[in-house]
Design a protein around this motif. Sequence first.
Motif, mmCIF file in Angstrom:
data_model
loop_
_atom_site.group_PDB
_atom_site.id
_atom_site.type_symbol
_atom_site.label_atom_id
_atom_site.label_comp_id
_atom_site.label_asym_id
_atom_site.label_seq_id
_atom_site.Cartn_x
_atom_site.Cartn_y
_atom_site.Cartn_z
ATOM 1 N N UNK A 114 4.139 7.901 -2.367
ATOM 2 C CA UNK A 114 5.223 8.338 -1.479
ATOM 3 C C UNK A 114 6.550 7.755 -1.932
ATOM 4 N N UNK A 115 7.617 8.481 -1.640
ATOM 5 C CA UNK A 115 8.949 8.074 -2.092
ATOM 6 C C UNK A 115 9.394 6.743 -1.493
ATOM 7 N N UNK A 116 8.891 6.408 -0.312
ATOM 8 C CA UNK A 116 9.350 5.174 0.327
ATOM 9 C C UNK A 116 8.697 3.923 -0.262
ATOM 10 N N UNK A 117 7.787 4.108 -1.216
ATOM 11 C CA UNK A 117 7.089 3.010 -1.900
ATOM 12 C C UNK A 117 6.483 2.006 -0.922
ATOM 13 N N UNK A 118 5.954 2.517 0.178
ATOM 14 C CA UNK A 118 5.241 1.623 1.100
ATOM 15 C C UNK A 118 3.964 1.144 0.428
ATOM 16 N N UNK A 119 3.470 1.949 -0.503
ATOM 17 C CA UNK A 119 2.306 1.540 -1.284
ATOM 18 C C UNK A 119 2.855 0.821 -2.502
ATOM 19 N N UNK A 120 2.347 -0.360 -2.778
ATOM 20 C CA UNK A 120 2.896 -1.191 -3.839
ATOM 21 C C UNK A 120 2.788 -0.484 -5.198
ATOM 22 N N UNK A 121 3.973 -0.176 -5.781
ATOM 23 C CA UNK A 121 3.969 0.620 -7.014
ATOM 24 C C UNK A 121 3.343 -0.123 -8.192
ATOM 25 N N UNK A 122 3.314 -1.455 -8.130
ATOM 26 C CA UNK A 122 2.725 -2.202 -9.248
ATOM 27 C C UNK A 122 1.216 -2.013 -9.351
ATOM 28 N N UNK A 123 0.628 -1.503 -8.265
ATOM 29 C CA UNK A 123 -0.799 -1.192 -8.278
ATOM 30 C C UNK A 123 -1.109 -0.124 -9.339
ATOM 31 N N UNK A 124 -0.087 0.680 -9.662
ATOM 32 C CA UNK A 124 -0.280 1.746 -10.654
ATOM 33 C C UNK A 124 -0.748 1.167 -11.993
ATOM 34 N N UNK A 125 -0.315 -0.059 -12.276
ATOM 35 C CA UNK A 125 -0.714 -0.693 -13.535
ATOM 36 C C UNK A 125 -2.225 -0.931 -13.541
ATOM 37 N N UNK A 175 -4.871 6.556 1.695
ATOM 38 C CA UNK A 175 -4.013 7.706 2.007
ATOM 39 C C UNK A 175 -3.942 8.553 0.738
ATOM 40 N N UNK A 176 -2.764 8.982 0.344
ATOM 41 C CA UNK A 176 -2.736 9.820 -0.847
ATOM 42 C C UNK A 176 -2.203 9.072 -2.061
#
Length: 332
Positions: A114-125, A175-176
């Motif tokens: 989501x655009x609001x980055x409520x989900x920690x984007x560093x998890x993508x790593x 979530x998604x």
Amino acid sequence: MKPETLNQPSDANKPTARICVVIPCYNEEEVLPWAMDKLQTMLQRLKRETGAYGSLLLVDDGSRDRTWQLIEQFAAQHSNVSGIKLSHNEGHQGALWAGMQESLEICDAMVSIDADLQDDENTIIDMTRQFLSGCDIVYGVRKERKTDTWFKRMTALTFYRIMQTADPEIIYNHADFRLMSNRTVRALMQYPERNMFLRGMVRQLGFSEGYVYYNRTARTAGESKYPFTKMLSFSIDGITSFSTAPLKFITFAGLTMTLISMLIIIYGLFEHFMGKTIVGWTSLMVSMWFIGGVITTGVGIVGMYIGKIYTEVKRRPRYFVDRKVGVKVNKE
Ligand code: UDP
Ligand code: MG
């Protein structure tokens, strides 16, 4: 879009994996600049730590604010940013679908966030690491919901509970936010349904899967695009798209009601022949309203399913792309 493969001495012969982060945006002008900074920093880390090349695909879901102008600016400034603008607001799930479809040509795996980055984007790593070691789908799962309001926490909990009884495959607190390899996205694209509940559909694909756990933070700017009414309709959609449990429930309730009314008939007749009957206005009114309510609910639930069948048989296109910026096929 040229992947920076030059400073990669150790595994230079290995093809660089291309990860595309798909971000649905609906009236997100307030958070976008901040989110883009954070995502770009994360992508640099991703490159350093895993060697994977990351790009960003922003899907403007028919926003009415300056979201699209911002996306155009980002795409002009950064070679790894592209954007598509949907001609109409399709909702989160629709925007994600559009993003996934568009991402197919430009990456090996996509991550939705989501655009609001409520989900920690560093998890993508971590997700990428699991992808590189052979996972096809990596689910982001929230550890806790401390930052959500009490109301959101309770409604979400109830929702997941109902969903889990309806469909035990649903992952609690996912979530998604997930990574999907190209082939799983292709598989998903074969699902013809228009009533989309992606987190349930993805679960049915199978393939090898992994999980990463993270803490969800509060929204930093802008407000939730999911007010209570939208959340409610999303939950009802989720339940009715994914199970026939409400139908079974109403049948069961109907049968129980019939049994109870039979007992009441026997009791009524008994009282009548014993000569004890009085003018039964109250019982009449109560039962009339009660049965009427049950019947209406039943008809309503059946109606929801018929409504879904109606939208499915129409086979309308899911979305139209109005404009695109920076979407190029990356041949590396
Ligand atoms: N969103 C969208 N279309 C909509 C509503 C929301 O693309 O009609 C996007 C929104 O921009 C955000 C994501 O879906 O990136 C999730 O929305 P939000 O953060 O408002 O939901 P919440 O986190 O409150 O559930
Ligand atoms: Mg949010």
